[in-house]
Design an enzyme around this catalytic site. Sequence first.
Site, PDB file in Angstrom:
ATOM      1  N   GLU A 250       0.886  -1.158   0.000  1.00 22.67           N
ATOM      2  CA  GLU A 250       0.000   0.000   0.000  1.00 22.67           C
ATOM      3  C   GLU A 250       0.925   1.210   0.000  1.00 22.67           C
ATOM      4  OE1 GLU A 250      -3.389   0.421   3.012  1.00 22.67           O
ATOM      5  OE2 GLU A 250      -2.712  -1.649   3.236  1.00 22.67           O
TER       6      GLU A 250
ATOM      7  N   ARG B 169       5.871 -13.447   9.033  1.00 26.44           N
ATOM      8  CA  ARG B 169       6.463 -12.142   8.792  1.00 26.44           C
ATOM      9  C   ARG B 169       7.780 -12.049   9.549  1.00 26.44           C
ATOM     10  NH1 ARG B 169       2.710  -8.583   9.014  1.00 26.44           N
ATOM     11  NH2 ARG B 169       3.960  -6.747   9.374  1.00 26.44           N
TER      12      ARG B 169
ATOM     13  N   LYS C 273       4.447   0.608  10.714  1.00 24.03           N
ATOM     14  CA  LYS C 273       4.564   1.860   9.957  1.00 24.03           C
ATOM     15  C   LYS C 273       4.179   3.057  10.816  1.00 24.03           C
ATOM     16  CE  LYS C 273       3.477   0.138   5.315  1.00 24.03           C
ATOM     17  NZ  LYS C 273       2.364  -0.091   4.390  1.00 24.03           N
TER      18      LYS C 273
END
Length: 594
Positions: free
Chosen positions: A61, A296, A306
């Site tokens: 994104e 992950r 983020k």
Amino acid sequence: MTAPAEKDALKPSNFLRQIIERDLEQGTYAQRKWAGQPADAAQHGQGQPDPARIRTRFPPEPNGYLHVGHAKSICLNFGLARDYNGICHMRFDDTNPEKEDKEYVDSILDAVKWLGFSWTANGTEHLYHASDYFDFMYRAAEYLIEAGLAYVDEQSAEEMRINRGDFSKPGTDSPFRSRSIDENLQRFRDMRDGKLPDGAAVLRAKLDMASPNINLRDPAIYRIRRATHHNTGDKWCIYPMYAYAHPIEDALENITHSICTLEFEDQRPWYDWLLDRLGEGGLINQPHPRQYEFARLNLTYVITSKRKLKQLVDDGHVSGWDDPRMPTIVGLRRRGYTPESLQLFAERIGVTKSDSWIDYATLEGALRDDLDPKAARAMAVLDPVKLVITNWDELHGAGFLDQCSAPLNPHNPDAGVREFKFGKELWIERSDYEEVPPKGYNRLFPGNKVRLKYGHVIECKGATKDAAGNVTEVQAELVPDTKSGTPGASAVKVKGVITWVAAADALKAEVRLYDRLFAVAQPDTGDKDFLEELNPDSLKVVSAYVEPSLANAKGDDKFQFERHGYFVADRVEHGREGKPVFNRVAGMKDSWGK
Ligand code: ATP
Ligand code: MG
């Protein structure tokens, strides 16, 4: 089917490689056609046999800077495509109408390129935007309605939440669930045409409100949201939900292996349900992509959220997104990490199906292994104190400077040598002198002999101190006929070797001694605020003396400062107003906490 390229047979296998190899062997996707660009089933059907043996994608994104976790995903997706004669698509997942920031888009593309990957294959750029598929997504939604598989729900958000149930309680059907197809179609078009206010209705797929998997309790697929989209402007006031959009993006792009992180595992049945239905309806190419989940990256001493990284930047805890302590790709790059070291790191950590923490030392280890054979060596004195050779004038005459040399890289004699002077006054590390030597100390103390690396053997005679007791100068006598590389030089045996630079030709440099940004191994996992877990000593700036060979260093050049570790000329500030600035990438070996 051909076997994967030979070099790859040497790579450690993992569950994803096994799945891909099985699919290639069975020809799972061998019959599919490719229209030359993302397309629906009809268009793909008119295309050529897909020239890519597999298709993967990296779908960020565009809402932030990429970090070391994304690097793992990039290396994985692009790496698998490379290894199996496939193609990896670069896709911006921009279905959220939040303003796309060009700064983020540019930095993401830069990061992928810098890591050594390309989305261009056979002259075609596979750079896509999810928002280009909005028309198809809308059409697919109408198809689901017409097939009796979706309905417009006008319950309030609160009612919807309650009726969804929870882990222990099955959900309850919405009163709108049994609407007729015609009514659903009409209401969905009303949604699209702006006849309903934001939040007044959602389109939901009709699955099973009692499913033990909450994701299958009639997931929302479209919502009303009046927002201007950077790509489609004000064309839409309804937007697809991520879980609906993502499988469709994969399907239109002919993705074969859609690799995502473990938290999407529970979404997989929905992914398959949706693509099975769209496949039956003849809307998408078959067989459809499959989703595979991997763990992950969690790296010790690092956070990758983020939002929290942004807070570090916004609150000034670091100098910016590219602060060399940041785990962002721009930060790692400025710190001195190389693309090869990050690829090596990704290869070493591999992929697994269970979450774990990777030790930060693994990252540093990959850096050292990459730089050791290629980084030029140099001597640098980071905490300088003056050393005076008291018998220099007598032996060589005042002002004489001796010429010394050393290999640029001992692993690579062809790289040549570097040259520097030796004179009466030198700079040495403050820690290389002790008035009263601790046990086992074999560097400078009165009466002890050491070798000045690539230079001569000296015998320490003592030191001068200031009123506060700090050593201001160390004195020593040169032992004649001991110059490195001359006959008989090793006749005088010494236990200690120290690094140095000559006062006559050393360069003054700013050296930034970076360390881990967090002081605890698993930051942001306990009760403490992550800001309280910052390492107060993550940056120490020192005024150092470095070898004259570094005068030609350009920003981004990497070096091994002998004894000290790996350093890089800061790509932003090195050479500004003529000032050399070097960043420590990593020490010579892992010494954290030792
Ligand atoms: P957000 O919370 O904003 O969605 P994200 O970290 O998921 O953040 P994306 O831009 O959606 O960011 O991620 C792009 C890709 O990178 C995804 O496919 C995701 O699986 C992968 N990715 C993100 N973080 C990690 C990580 N720590 N380890 C491995 N892969 C990751
Ligand atoms: Mg995400």
